[in-house]
Motif scaffolding. Structure first.
Motif, PDB file in Angstrom:
ATOM      1  N   ILE A 224      -3.437  55.728  17.406  1.00 51.30           N
ATOM      2  CA  ILE A 224      -4.664  55.850  16.610  1.00 51.30           C
ATOM      3  C   ILE A 224      -5.925  55.795  17.469  1.00 51.30           C
ATOM      4  O   ILE A 224      -6.999  56.219  17.046  1.00 51.30           O
ATOM      5  CB  ILE A 224      -4.695  54.755  15.514  1.00 51.30           C
ATOM      6  N   ASP A 225      -5.792  55.257  18.690  1.00 56.69           N
ATOM      7  CA  ASP A 225      -6.944  55.150  19.592  1.00 56.69           C
ATOM      8  C   ASP A 225      -6.806  56.051  20.813  1.00 56.69           C
ATOM      9  O   ASP A 225      -7.339  55.754  21.892  1.00 56.69           O
ATOM     10  CB  ASP A 225      -7.141  53.696  20.043  1.00 56.69           C
ATOM     11  N   VAL A 226      -6.115  57.163  20.677  1.00 58.07           N
ATOM     12  CA  VAL A 226      -5.955  58.107  21.781  1.00 58.07           C
ATOM     13  C   VAL A 226      -7.342  58.594  22.230  1.00 58.07           C
ATOM     14  O   VAL A 226      -8.240  58.762  21.414  1.00 58.07           O
ATOM     15  CB  VAL A 226      -5.051  59.289  21.354  1.00 58.07           C
ATOM     16  N   LEU A 227      -7.513  58.793  23.535  1.00 61.50           N
ATOM     17  CA  LEU A 227      -8.837  59.081  24.091  1.00 61.50           C
ATOM     18  C   LEU A 227      -8.971  60.511  24.591  1.00 61.50           C
ATOM     19  O   LEU A 227      -8.028  61.089  25.127  1.00 61.50           O
ATOM     20  CB  LEU A 227      -9.129  58.132  25.262  1.00 61.50           C
ATOM     21  N   THR A 228     -10.172  61.058  24.450  1.00 61.98           N
ATOM     22  CA  THR A 228     -10.508  62.335  25.091  1.00 61.98           C
ATOM     23  C   THR A 228     -10.944  62.050  26.525  1.00 61.98           C
ATOM     24  O   THR A 228     -10.992  60.896  26.957  1.00 61.98           O
ATOM     25  CB  THR A 228     -11.660  63.045  24.354  1.00 61.98           C
ATOM     26  N   TYR A 229     -11.308  63.082  27.261  1.00 64.27           N
ATOM     27  CA  TYR A 229     -11.785  62.884  28.626  1.00 64.27           C
ATOM     28  C   TYR A 229     -13.043  62.026  28.656  1.00 64.27           C
ATOM     29  O   TYR A 229     -13.299  61.313  29.623  1.00 64.27           O
ATOM     30  CB  TYR A 229     -12.076  64.230  29.299  1.00 64.27           C
ATOM     31  N   LYS A 230     -13.848  62.116  27.599  1.00 66.36           N
ATOM     32  CA  LYS A 230     -15.064  61.311  27.529  1.00 66.36           C
ATOM     33  C   LYS A 230     -14.827  59.973  26.829  1.00 66.36           C
ATOM     34  O   LYS A 230     -15.774  59.282  26.476  1.00 66.36           O
ATOM     35  CB  LYS A 230     -16.169  62.090  26.808  1.00 66.36           C
ATOM     36  N   ARG A 231     -13.570  59.650  26.615  1.00 68.13           N
ATOM     37  CA  ARG A 231     -13.149  58.384  26.009  1.00 68.13           C
ATOM     38  C   ARG A 231     -13.576  58.252  24.540  1.00 68.13           C
ATOM     39  O   ARG A 231     -13.757  57.148  24.024  1.00 68.13           O
ATOM     40  CB  ARG A 231     -13.657  57.183  26.811  1.00 68.13           C
ATOM     41  N   ASP A 232     -13.711  59.364  23.860  1.00 74.85           N
ATOM     42  CA  ASP A 232     -13.945  59.334  22.418  1.00 74.85           C
ATOM     43  C   ASP A 232     -12.621  59.108  21.711  1.00 74.85           C
ATOM     44  O   ASP A 232     -11.641  59.816  21.974  1.00 74.85           O
ATOM     45  CB  ASP A 232     -14.559  60.647  21.928  1.00 74.85           C
TER      46      ASP A 232
ATOM     47  N   LEU B 228     -14.954  50.543  20.148  1.00 77.38           N
ATOM     48  CA  LEU B 228     -14.569  51.028  21.468  1.00 77.38           C
ATOM     49  C   LEU B 228     -15.577  52.079  21.939  1.00 77.38           C
ATOM     50  O   LEU B 228     -15.731  53.115  21.307  1.00 77.38           O
ATOM     51  CB  LEU B 228     -13.168  51.636  21.414  1.00 77.38           C
ATOM     52  N   PRO B 229     -16.277  51.835  23.054  1.00 77.64           N
ATOM     53  CA  PRO B 229     -17.300  52.791  23.501  1.00 77.64           C
ATOM     54  C   PRO B 229     -16.709  53.952  24.278  1.00 77.64           C
ATOM     55  O   PRO B 229     -15.672  53.813  24.921  1.00 77.64           O
ATOM     56  CB  PRO B 229     -18.193  51.938  24.406  1.00 77.64           C
ATOM     57  N   ASN B 230     -17.369  55.091  24.220  1.00 78.91           N
ATOM     58  CA  ASN B 230     -16.939  56.223  25.043  1.00 78.91           C
ATOM     59  C   ASN B 230     -17.566  56.112  26.430  1.00 78.91           C
ATOM     60  O   ASN B 230     -18.165  55.091  26.783  1.00 78.91           O
ATOM     61  CB  ASN B 230     -17.245  57.560  24.370  1.00 78.91           C
ATOM     62  N   ILE B 231     -17.453  57.143  27.212  1.00 82.00           N
ATOM     63  CA  ILE B 231     -17.879  57.090  28.606  1.00 82.00           C
ATOM     64  C   ILE B 231     -19.384  56.843  28.746  1.00 82.00           C
ATOM     65  O   ILE B 231     -19.854  56.321  29.761  1.00 82.00           O
ATOM     66  CB  ILE B 231     -17.478  58.407  29.320  1.00 82.00           C
ATOM     67  N   GLU B 232     -20.175  57.171  27.715  1.00 80.59           N
ATOM     68  CA  GLU B 232     -21.612  56.945  27.741  1.00 80.59           C
ATOM     69  C   GLU B 232     -22.026  55.714  26.950  1.00 80.59           C
ATOM     70  O   GLU B 232     -23.209  55.454  26.763  1.00 80.59           O
ATOM     71  CB  GLU B 232     -22.348  58.178  27.202  1.00 80.59           C
ATOM     72  N   GLY B 233     -21.034  54.934  26.508  1.00 80.42           N
ATOM     73  CA  GLY B 233     -21.321  53.710  25.772  1.00 80.42           C
ATOM     74  C   GLY B 233     -21.478  53.881  24.274  1.00 80.42           C
ATOM     75  O   GLY B 233     -21.710  52.912  23.549  1.00 80.42           O
TER      76      GLY B 233
END
Length: 441
Positions: free
Chosen positions: A79-87, A114-119
């Protein structure tokens, strides 16, 4: 068809079903797998080459609730799988404003902050889109309200865009109206700059301090530059101080005069303490004097002195290995002197040293925009070979980092080479030496 080809074909087909929301086709693909674990693994690990978005990301992105339910309840994908930008899928759903799907994901255990790569978190996107319903939902479910990002906290994001409903909701759920991250504009300054009078009123009613700021312009100084004096008048009514502190370069009345805002000067004139060095303390006299060479010279001297104090503090903190405090100082310097690449490059250097790779990269990009001739890999002086080698390492490590930003060794290499590169730049004796670079044709 070999195993690898079959997996690739299935993965591509699964992604297509997510993009189209074709639940029937997705179930048909699943029925071809005898092993449910293998199907789940492909759903989790197969993604777009360019973005890293999985089938679940695509399903929540287009708002296809049935596909989303099937993937989570039946296939039991991550359910928390991430994209390259951690979305995560949750941030993707929040970005698109799909409240029902966000609620479903949270109910089934999705990490809410959970923050992405830019917070950015889901709450940042809810504030960005002025989606009050989504803000309410996320806060009720426990989303962190003061999370930092490259674009500041959710409240700063909302105020900077004049998103009244989001500001109202965030304040009602405990957002601090005086809290700001990364030494950037307070929510009150954000509201003035966005020309949102409603946001300004909400923040002041929520106990925002009209005199609080860290660097750059105060709320009063910012409002003094606005043609519509209602911002200034409302701040004065809320006990905003028209007189400056020691860290100010200009008083609010001077900020107004510098942009020929006569209406604001007239509002501030009766409540501003007289400055002795003004030869003619009248509305016309103030406007005239602020555009004189004498005033410009005096202002530049005050700015230089202030920057010198900040720079000394930053160097002192860096020498004591208090890098976070050093970053704080150089962010203050950038607010006072935004066109000076020195503050940005120095800050980027310490951010790289403190493992803040994304901030370091973004500041490096800003530095390059300010000084486009700075980073080219050729130098005519005695240190040409060393300079070229440092820059090549920097480029290689930066490229490797961008291609795979979550691999630990590459992150480490990126931090080290960025530190070396900007340390080398900061040691150069003058701006002229930096600008003596030229492209190697």
């Amino acid at each position: 068809m070999c195993g690898a080809s079959r997996t690739h074909f299935a993965g591509a087909s699964i992604i297509e079903t997510g993009e189209s929301g074709d639940l029937y086709q997705l179930k048909a693909i699943r029925n071809k797998f005898a092993d449910e674990w293998e199907f789940r693994k492909i759903c989790d690990q197969y993604s777009d080459f360019s973005t890293g978005r999985s089938v679940l990301h695509h399903a929540v992105g287009i708002g296809h609730f049935d596909v989303c339910k099937f993937l989570i309840n039946t296939v039991r994908v991550d359910i928390d799988v991430l994209t390259y930008k951690r979305d995560t899928p949750l941030t993707e759903a929040a970005k698109r404003g799909h409240v029902k799907i966000v609620e479903f994901l949270v109910k089934h255990g999705a990490e809410i902050s959970l923050p992405n790569i830019e917070g950015f978190t889901a709450l940042h996107y809810a504030a960005l889109n002025n989606n009050r319903e989504l803000v309410e939902l996320l806060r009720i479910k426990g989303a962190h309200i003061e999370t930092d990002s490259v674009d500041r906290t959710p409240l700063q994001v909302a105020a900077s865009r004049g998103n009244v409903e989001a500001v109202k909701s965030l304040l009602s759920h405990g957002a601090n109206p005086n809290f700001s991250c990364a030494v950037v504009d307070t929510p009150l300054v954000c509201a003035v700059k966005s020309r949102s009078f409603e946001c300004l009123k909400l923040l002041l009613e929520g106990k925002a301090d009209p005199n609080f700021y860290v660097a750059g312009l105060s709320p009063m100084q910012c409002a003094a530059k606005e043609g519509d004096t209602k911002f200034l008048e409302y701040l004065l009514k809320a006990k905003g101080d028209p007189n400056s502190s020691d860290k100010d370069i200009h008083r609010p009345i001077e900020e107004a005069a510098l942009v020929h805002n006569r209406a604001a000067v007239e509002v501030l004139f009766p409540v501003t303490e007289r400055l002795a060095h003004y030869p003619n303390w009248t509305v016309d006299g103030i406007i005239e004097y602020t555009h004189s060479e004498e005033y410009k010279k005096m202002s530049q001297e005050k700015l230089t002195k202030r920057l010198s104090v900040i720079d000394f503090g930053g160097l002192l903190d860096a020498g004591n290995k208090n890098y976070y405090r050093a970053i704080f100082h150089y962010r203050m310097a950038s607010h006072l002197d935004p066109s000076n690449a020195t503050w940005v490059s120095t800050r980027s250097m310490w951010e790289a040293r403190t493992h803040k790779s994304i901030n370091a990269l973004l500041d490096a990009q800003q530095c390059f925009r300010l000084k486009p001739h700075c980073p080219v890999p050729y130098h005519r002086g005695d240190n040409a070979a060393a300079a070229n080698e440092i820059f090549k390492k920097f480029l290689k490590a930066g490229l490797a980092f961008l291609l795979d930003p979550y691999e630990r060794k590459k992150c480490h290499a990126f931090r080290i080479t960025m530190f070396d590169y900007f340390a080398w730049l900061s040691q150069m004796s003058s701006a002229e030496e930096i600008l003596s670079f030229s492209c190697d044709d």
